[in-house]
Write a protein that holds these residues in place. Structure first.
Motif, PDB file in Angstrom:
ATOM      1  N   MET A 187      43.299  30.923  43.028  1.00  0.00           N
ATOM      2  CA  MET A 187      43.433  31.313  44.146  1.00  0.00           C
ATOM      3  C   MET A 187      42.084  31.685  44.734  1.00  0.00           C
ATOM      4  O   MET A 187      41.541  32.889  44.254  1.00  0.00           O
ATOM      5  CB  MET A 187      44.530  32.087  44.795  1.00  0.00           C
ATOM      6  CG  MET A 187      44.559  32.577  46.124  1.00  0.00           C
ATOM      7  SD  MET A 187      46.179  33.445  46.494  1.00  0.00           S
ATOM      8  CE  MET A 187      45.956  33.930  47.942  1.00  0.00           C
ATOM      9  N   SER A 188      41.338  31.002  45.377  1.00  0.00           N
ATOM     10  CA  SER A 188      39.992  31.469  45.959  1.00  0.00           C
ATOM     11  C   SER A 188      40.080  32.338  47.117  1.00  0.00           C
ATOM     12  O   SER A 188      40.791  31.865  48.003  1.00  0.00           O
ATOM     13  CB  SER A 188      39.186  29.930  46.309  1.00  0.00           C
ATOM     14  OG  SER A 188      39.009  29.291  45.439  1.00  0.00           O
ATOM     15  N   PRO A 189      39.279  33.233  47.034  1.00  0.00           N
ATOM     16  CA  PRO A 189      39.080  34.378  48.211  1.00  0.00           C
ATOM     17  C   PRO A 189      38.288  33.687  49.411  1.00  0.00           C
ATOM     18  O   PRO A 189      37.796  32.487  49.324  1.00  0.00           O
ATOM     19  CB  PRO A 189      38.365  35.341  47.816  1.00  0.00           C
ATOM     20  CG  PRO A 189      37.545  34.988  46.487  1.00  0.00           C
ATOM     21  CD  PRO A 189      38.235  33.629  45.936  1.00  0.00           C
ATOM     22  N   LYS A 190      39.103  34.031  50.684  1.00  0.00           N
ATOM     23  CA  LYS A 190      38.642  33.469  51.967  1.00  0.00           C
ATOM     24  C   LYS A 190      38.300  34.617  52.991  1.00  0.00           C
ATOM     25  O   LYS A 190      38.464  35.738  52.661  1.00  0.00           O
ATOM     26  CB  LYS A 190      39.345  32.394  52.382  1.00  0.00           C
ATOM     27  CG  LYS A 190      40.966  32.965  52.653  1.00  0.00           C
ATOM     28  CD  LYS A 190      41.986  31.746  53.185  1.00  0.00           C
ATOM     29  CE  LYS A 190      43.282  32.238  53.252  1.00  0.00           C
ATOM     30  NZ  LYS A 190      43.916  32.867  51.998  1.00  0.00           N
ATOM     31  N   ARG A 191      37.782  34.367  54.024  1.00  0.00           N
ATOM     32  CA  ARG A 191      37.362  35.411  54.979  1.00  0.00           C
ATOM     33  C   ARG A 191      38.595  36.052  55.362  1.00  0.00           C
ATOM     34  O   ARG A 191      39.636  35.577  55.487  1.00  0.00           O
ATOM     35  CB  ARG A 191      36.789  34.584  56.227  1.00  0.00           C
ATOM     36  CG  ARG A 191      36.337  35.823  57.128  1.00  0.00           C
ATOM     37  CD  ARG A 191      35.520  35.033  58.318  1.00  0.00           C
ATOM     38  NE  ARG A 191      36.248  35.026  59.562  1.00  0.00           N
ATOM     39  CZ  ARG A 191      35.997  34.174  60.727  1.00  0.00           C
ATOM     40  NH1 ARG A 191      34.984  33.800  60.738  1.00  0.00           N
ATOM     41  NH2 ARG A 191      36.955  34.197  61.502  1.00  0.00           N
TER      42      ARG A 191
ATOM     43  N   PHE B 226      45.064  36.407  38.760  1.00  0.00           N
ATOM     44  CA  PHE B 226      46.447  35.962  39.522  1.00  0.00           C
ATOM     45  C   PHE B 226      46.369  34.536  38.737  1.00  0.00           C
ATOM     46  O   PHE B 226      45.705  33.478  38.885  1.00  0.00           O
ATOM     47  CB  PHE B 226      46.339  35.620  40.666  1.00  0.00           C
ATOM     48  CG  PHE B 226      46.349  37.063  41.496  1.00  0.00           C
ATOM     49  CD1 PHE B 226      47.765  37.754  41.699  1.00  0.00           C
ATOM     50  CD2 PHE B 226      45.289  37.013  42.562  1.00  0.00           C
ATOM     51  CE1 PHE B 226      47.439  39.014  42.304  1.00  0.00           C
ATOM     52  CE2 PHE B 226      45.364  38.438  43.333  1.00  0.00           C
ATOM     53  CZ  PHE B 226      46.496  39.400  42.957  1.00  0.00           C
ATOM     54  N   ALA B 227      47.768  34.287  38.150  1.00  0.00           N
ATOM     55  CA  ALA B 227      48.128  33.180  37.594  1.00  0.00           C
ATOM     56  C   ALA B 227      48.574  32.039  38.196  1.00  0.00           C
ATOM     57  O   ALA B 227      48.739  30.962  37.903  1.00  0.00           O
ATOM     58  CB  ALA B 227      48.982  33.497  35.849  1.00  0.00           C
TER      59      ALA B 227
ATOM     60  N   ALA C 173      52.124  34.846  42.743  1.00  0.00           N
ATOM     61  CA  ALA C 173      52.000  36.420  42.159  1.00  0.00           C
ATOM     62  C   ALA C 173      50.992  36.952  42.937  1.00  0.00           C
ATOM     63  O   ALA C 173      51.057  38.115  43.313  1.00  0.00           O
ATOM     64  CB  ALA C 173      51.490  36.267  40.860  1.00  0.00           C
ATOM     65  N   ALA C 174      49.991  36.194  43.633  1.00  0.00           N
ATOM     66  CA  ALA C 174      49.218  36.784  44.482  1.00  0.00           C
ATOM     67  C   ALA C 174      49.791  37.294  45.737  1.00  0.00           C
ATOM     68  O   ALA C 174      49.481  38.302  46.488  1.00  0.00           O
ATOM     69  CB  ALA C 174      47.894  35.572  44.862  1.00  0.00           C
ATOM     70  N   LYS C 175      50.726  36.505  46.166  1.00  0.00           N
ATOM     71  CA  LYS C 175      51.543  36.744  47.541  1.00  0.00           C
ATOM     72  C   LYS C 175      52.372  38.044  47.130  1.00  0.00           C
ATOM     73  O   LYS C 175      52.299  39.223  48.203  1.00  0.00           O
ATOM     74  CB  LYS C 175      52.398  35.774  48.103  1.00  0.00           C
ATOM     75  CG  LYS C 175      53.000  36.009  49.292  1.00  0.00           C
ATOM     76  CD  LYS C 175      54.144  35.016  49.534  1.00  0.00           C
ATOM     77  CE  LYS C 175      55.046  35.402  50.838  1.00  0.00           C
ATOM     78  NZ  LYS C 175      55.270  36.779  50.851  1.00  0.00           N
ATOM     79  N   GLY C 176      53.063  38.134  45.986  1.00  0.00           N
ATOM     80  CA  GLY C 176      53.749  39.234  45.810  1.00  0.00           C
ATOM     81  C   GLY C 176      53.047  40.327  45.511  1.00  0.00           C
ATOM     82  O   GLY C 176      53.417  41.649  45.815  1.00  0.00           O
ATOM     83  N   TRP C 177      51.811  40.495  45.111  1.00  0.00           N
ATOM     84  CA  TRP C 177      50.828  41.587  44.931  1.00  0.00           C
ATOM     85  C   TRP C 177      50.677  42.094  46.303  1.00  0.00           C
ATOM     86  O   TRP C 177      50.723  43.442  46.568  1.00  0.00           O
ATOM     87  CB  TRP C 177      49.570  41.076  44.430  1.00  0.00           C
ATOM     88  CG  TRP C 177      48.598  42.426  44.048  1.00  0.00           C
ATOM     89  CD1 TRP C 177      47.706  42.553  44.604  1.00  0.00           C
ATOM     90  CD2 TRP C 177      48.779  43.212  42.821  1.00  0.00           C
ATOM     91  NE1 TRP C 177      47.018  43.788  44.247  1.00  0.00           N
ATOM     92  CE2 TRP C 177      47.702  44.050  42.948  1.00  0.00           C
ATOM     93  CE3 TRP C 177      49.814  43.478  41.788  1.00  0.00           C
ATOM     94  CZ2 TRP C 177      47.615  45.051  42.204  1.00  0.00           C
ATOM     95  CZ3 TRP C 177      49.463  44.454  40.966  1.00  0.00           C
ATOM     96  CH2 TRP C 177      48.530  45.344  41.160  1.00  0.00           C
TER      97      TRP C 177
END
Length: 118
Positions: A1-5, A22-23, A27-31
């Motif tokens: 998942m690439s960071p964005k503005r 994040f795998a 998981a990124a959303k849950g975090w």
């Protein structure tokens, strides 16, 4: 998942700290959900995983999973799978790549995972 503005900036590991990744997108959303619901506990989880993801000091809070959940596969490789209890229901599951000192977050949610209910 690439960071964005507009995304939060993750601090880089310092010294002997482990890299956290994040795998999965889930998981990124849950975090993010965990951070919103329990910011203090989630911060303690973050610090624990950065400093000692294999700690056995508090097995009620942080432990390796057993049985069919003891390992997880990522990119065709198998890793030991651990879990950190963030809140009574909230969990973070992660795979530990010890040689590369990377912790791969495969599950994060303020809700208890369903696969342990069986």
């Amino acid at each position: 998942m690439s960071p964005k503005r507009g995304d939060a900036v993750a601090p880089p590991p310092v010294g002997d700290e482990w890299h956290l990744r994040f795998a999965t997108s889930e998981a990124a959303k849950g975090w993010i959900d965990l951070c919103a619901e329990a910011p203090g506990n989630t911060r303690r989880c973050f610090e624990a995983l950065c400093t000692d993801p294999l700690s056995q000091e508090d097995p009620d809070r942080q432990h390796r999973l057993r049985g069919r959940l003891a390992t997880g596969t990522l990119g065709g490789r198998e890793y030991p799978q651990w879990e950190y209890e963030v809140t009574a229901g909230g969990r973070v599951r992660y795979l530990v790549d010890e040689p590369r000192r990377i912790v791969h977050l495969v599950y994060a949610s303020p809700r208890h995972p369903k696969d342990t209910d069986t």
